[in-house]
Design a protein around this motif. Sequence first.
Motif, PDB file in Angstrom:
ATOM      1  N   LEU A  48       6.465  -1.159  11.966  1.00 15.86           N
ATOM      2  CA  LEU A  48       6.468  -0.603  10.534  1.00 15.86           C
ATOM      3  C   LEU A  48       6.035  -1.739   9.669  1.00 15.86           C
ATOM      4  O   LEU A  48       6.398  -2.750   9.801  1.00 15.86           O
ATOM      5  CB  LEU A  48       7.819   0.089  10.360  1.00 15.86           C
ATOM      6  CG  LEU A  48       8.449   1.081  11.347  1.00 15.86           C
ATOM      7  CD1 LEU A  48       9.640   1.486  10.799  1.00 15.86           C
ATOM      8  CD2 LEU A  48       7.394   2.279  11.472  1.00 15.86           C
ATOM      9  N   THR A  49       5.014  -1.191   8.635  1.00 15.53           N
ATOM     10  CA  THR A  49       4.888  -2.019   7.570  1.00 15.53           C
ATOM     11  C   THR A  49       6.025  -1.914   6.530  1.00 15.53           C
ATOM     12  O   THR A  49       6.166  -0.940   5.726  1.00 15.53           O
ATOM     13  CB  THR A  49       3.493  -1.651   6.849  1.00 15.53           C
ATOM     14  OG1 THR A  49       2.731  -1.431   8.111  1.00 15.53           O
ATOM     15  CG2 THR A  49       2.814  -2.631   6.026  1.00 15.53           C
ATOM     16  N   ALA A  50       6.943  -3.015   6.532  1.00 16.80           N
ATOM     17  CA  ALA A  50       8.058  -2.898   5.588  1.00 16.80           C
ATOM     18  C   ALA A  50       8.260  -4.128   5.102  1.00 16.80           C
ATOM     19  O   ALA A  50       7.850  -5.265   5.635  1.00 16.80           O
ATOM     20  CB  ALA A  50       9.437  -2.605   6.395  1.00 16.80           C
ATOM     21  N   THR A  51       8.369  -4.296   3.697  1.00 16.62           N
ATOM     22  CA  THR A  51       8.631  -5.540   2.963  1.00 16.62           C
ATOM     23  C   THR A  51       9.937  -5.368   2.459  1.00 16.62           C
ATOM     24  O   THR A  51      10.424  -4.287   1.785  1.00 16.62           O
ATOM     25  CB  THR A  51       7.486  -5.567   1.841  1.00 16.62           C
ATOM     26  OG1 THR A  51       6.166  -5.225   2.418  1.00 16.62           O
ATOM     27  CG2 THR A  51       7.441  -6.781   1.029  1.00 16.62           C
ATOM     28  N   VAL A  52      10.543  -6.631   2.532  1.00 14.38           N
ATOM     29  CA  VAL A  52      12.161  -6.813   1.807  1.00 14.38           C
ATOM     30  C   VAL A  52      11.681  -7.350   0.210  1.00 14.38           C
ATOM     31  O   VAL A  52      10.735  -8.587   0.128  1.00 14.38           O
ATOM     32  CB  VAL A  52      12.943  -7.628   2.468  1.00 14.38           C
ATOM     33  CG1 VAL A  52      14.190  -8.023   1.710  1.00 14.38           C
ATOM     34  CG2 VAL A  52      13.074  -6.964   3.878  1.00 14.38           C
ATOM     35  N   GLY A  53      12.260  -6.802  -0.720  1.00 16.92           N
ATOM     36  CA  GLY A  53      12.070  -7.511  -1.899  1.00 16.92           C
ATOM     37  C   GLY A  53      13.002  -6.741  -3.146  1.00 16.92           C
ATOM     38  O   GLY A  53      13.675  -5.672  -2.679  1.00 16.92           O
ATOM     39  N   THR A  54      12.681  -7.107  -4.395  1.00 16.40           N
ATOM     40  CA  THR A  54      13.313  -6.508  -5.556  1.00 16.40           C
ATOM     41  C   THR A  54      12.950  -5.360  -5.951  1.00 16.40           C
ATOM     42  O   THR A  54      11.443  -5.189  -5.870  1.00 16.40           O
ATOM     43  CB  THR A  54      13.187  -7.518  -6.726  1.00 16.40           C
ATOM     44  OG1 THR A  54      13.881  -8.545  -6.169  1.00 16.40           O
ATOM     45  CG2 THR A  54      14.251  -6.920  -7.968  1.00 16.40           C
ATOM     46  N   VAL A  55      13.282  -4.289  -6.593  1.00 14.55           N
ATOM     47  CA  VAL A  55      12.686  -3.165  -7.115  1.00 14.55           C
ATOM     48  C   VAL A  55      13.188  -3.239  -8.506  1.00 14.55           C
ATOM     49  O   VAL A  55      14.394  -3.689  -8.752  1.00 14.55           O
ATOM     50  CB  VAL A  55      13.200  -1.865  -6.243  1.00 14.55           C
ATOM     51  CG1 VAL A  55      12.544  -1.831  -4.903  1.00 14.55           C
ATOM     52  CG2 VAL A  55      14.650  -1.596  -6.151  1.00 14.55           C
ATOM     53  N   GLY A  68       0.818  -1.289  -0.146  1.00 10.62           N
ATOM     54  CA  GLY A  68      -0.008  -0.065   0.019  1.00 10.62           C
ATOM     55  C   GLY A  68       0.707   1.325  -0.176  1.00 10.62           C
ATOM     56  O   GLY A  68       1.806   1.254   0.311  1.00 10.62           O
ATOM     57  N   LEU A  69       0.132   2.199  -0.334  1.00 10.32           N
ATOM     58  CA  LEU A  69       0.844   3.727  -0.269  1.00 10.32           C
ATOM     59  C   LEU A  69       1.481   4.002   1.359  1.00 10.32           C
ATOM     60  O   LEU A  69       0.932   3.643   2.197  1.00 10.32           O
ATOM     61  CB  LEU A  69      -0.224   4.998  -0.584  1.00 10.32           C
ATOM     62  CG  LEU A  69      -0.807   4.806  -1.965  1.00 10.32           C
ATOM     63  CD1 LEU A  69      -1.714   6.088  -2.121  1.00 10.32           C
ATOM     64  CD2 LEU A  69       0.459   4.629  -3.104  1.00 10.32           C
ATOM     65  N   LYS A  70       2.488   4.519   1.203  1.00  6.95           N
ATOM     66  CA  LYS A  70       3.054   5.013   2.577  1.00  6.95           C
ATOM     67  C   LYS A  70       4.094   3.914   3.248  1.00  6.95           C
ATOM     68  O   LYS A  70       4.491   4.052   4.240  1.00  6.95           O
ATOM     69  CB  LYS A  70       2.128   5.684   3.532  1.00  6.95           C
ATOM     70  CG  LYS A  70       1.546   6.725   2.854  1.00  6.95           C
ATOM     71  CD  LYS A  70       0.843   7.766   3.990  1.00  6.95           C
ATOM     72  CE  LYS A  70      -0.513   7.197   4.212  1.00  6.95           C
ATOM     73  NZ  LYS A  70      -1.178   7.928   5.126  1.00  6.95           N
ATOM     74  N   GLU A  71       3.923   2.715   2.584  1.00  6.22           N
ATOM     75  CA  GLU A  71       4.633   1.580   3.259  1.00  6.22           C
ATOM     76  C   GLU A  71       6.111   1.707   2.915  1.00  6.22           C
ATOM     77  O   GLU A  71       6.360   2.312   1.873  1.00  6.22           O
ATOM     78  CB  GLU A  71       4.093   0.087   2.739  1.00  6.22           C
ATOM     79  CG  GLU A  71       2.621  -0.001   3.216  1.00  6.22           C
ATOM     80  CD  GLU A  71       2.151  -1.483   3.074  1.00  6.22           C
ATOM     81  OE1 GLU A  71       0.724  -1.564   3.137  1.00  6.22           O
ATOM     82  OE2 GLU A  71       2.884  -2.302   2.547  1.00  6.22           O
ATOM     83  N   ILE A  72       6.958   0.783   3.608  1.00  3.55           N
ATOM     84  CA  ILE A  72       8.174   0.766   3.286  1.00  3.55           C
ATOM     85  C   ILE A  72       8.693  -0.377   2.512  1.00  3.55           C
ATOM     86  O   ILE A  72       8.162  -1.473   2.893  1.00  3.55           O
ATOM     87  CB  ILE A  72       8.942   1.191   4.531  1.00  3.55           C
ATOM     88  CG1 ILE A  72       8.730   2.348   5.572  1.00  3.55           C
ATOM     89  CG2 ILE A  72      10.681   0.908   4.250  1.00  3.55           C
ATOM     90  CD1 ILE A  72       9.438   2.431   6.801  1.00  3.55           C
ATOM     91  N   ILE A  73       9.553  -0.078   1.647  1.00  2.00           N
ATOM     92  CA  ILE A  73      10.154  -1.114   0.748  1.00  2.00           C
ATOM     93  C   ILE A  73      11.638  -0.989   1.110  1.00  2.00           C
ATOM     94  O   ILE A  73      12.284  -0.166   1.072  1.00  2.00           O
ATOM     95  CB  ILE A  73       9.780  -1.124  -0.790  1.00  2.00           C
ATOM     96  CG1 ILE A  73       8.335  -1.282  -0.861  1.00  2.00           C
ATOM     97  CG2 ILE A  73      10.718  -2.141  -1.387  1.00  2.00           C
ATOM     98  CD1 ILE A  73       8.071  -1.244  -2.385  1.00  2.00           C
ATOM     99  N   ILE A  74      12.203  -2.235   1.647  1.00  2.00           N
ATOM    100  CA  ILE A  74      13.464  -2.503   1.964  1.00  2.00           C
ATOM    101  C   ILE A  74      13.950  -3.125   0.557  1.00  2.00           C
ATOM    102  O   ILE A  74      13.721  -4.453   0.603  1.00  2.00           O
ATOM    103  CB  ILE A  74      13.953  -3.256   3.164  1.00  2.00           C
ATOM    104  CG1 ILE A  74      13.241  -2.334   4.185  1.00  2.00           C
ATOM    105  CG2 ILE A  74      15.424  -3.189   3.225  1.00  2.00           C
ATOM    106  CD1 ILE A  74      13.216  -3.156   5.629  1.00  2.00           C
ATOM    107  N   ALA A  75      14.855  -2.520  -0.029  1.00  2.00           N
ATOM    108  CA  ALA A  75      15.261  -3.224  -1.580  1.00  2.00           C
ATOM    109  C   ALA A  75      16.345  -3.942  -1.253  1.00  2.00           C
ATOM    110  O   ALA A  75      17.668  -3.779  -1.058  1.00  2.00           O
ATOM    111  CB  ALA A  75      15.830  -2.008  -2.404  1.00  2.00           C
TER     112      ALA A  75
END
Length: 238
Positions: free
Chosen positions: A146-153, A99-106
């Motif tokens: 925190l809503t954070a997801t690890v993945g590829t960008v 979702g919007l405003k969530e964090i992505i850890i690349a």
Amino acid sequence: MSIHIVAKKGSVAEFVLLCGDPLRAKHIAQTFFTDSSCYNEIRGMYGYTGLWQGHRVSVQGTGMGMPSFSIYAHELIADYKVRGLIRVGTCGTISEKIGLKEIIIAQAADNDGGINESRFGSYCFAPCASFSWLHKAYSLALEQKLTATVGTVFTSDQFYDGKIKEKMAVAKSLGALAIEMETCELYTLAALNQVQALSLLTVSDSLLTGEQVPPLERQVAFNEMVTLALETFFSDTL
Ligand code: HPA
């Protein structure tokens, strides 16, 4: 002193936050640092050094896209002997689950950039994050709920890209979570120079729905991510 960063030797800290917008760099220095001083104003691409909870740290604007980003990251590493860089940026999600405003850890950066093609030829380098920082950032994010997801960008060379639909379909089918424009170059320069690097991104828009986070709301989510980046640099809890 280097060509684009006119600062005295020693005026940049060993660990540096990088953000595309130089006014964000100013905002970070004003909001998070004590005793901060501006070490670069050339081209309006501000850089500041200050203290965060007693730790010396810098923040540098980079501009948008890999060529501009590369100039600043290269000079910080080559001329100011920086040991670690965390990008604090924004991205557009291409995943229904994010979702919007969530964090992505690349974790890694697929890309359509010409720089690595020119650098490595047929050798397909895999741009990826420093594992210790990836692990630390994710653990801290979990601890803090925190809503954070690890993945590829997917790092793209073009914001206004006539082929975005086709590229997005491929990126999505390969599991990429979001599109942005700098992480590939950060991870490549880090590998070439043996420094630590991580890219943290807040989702500012959705390429699936066209929704965007309004500017004022963006700031709150962005600040949470900056705190996470600073804790990743300096927290000894892991
Ligand atoms: N595309 C590329 N870069 C971005 C985007 C986007 O939609 N949003 C934030 N950075």
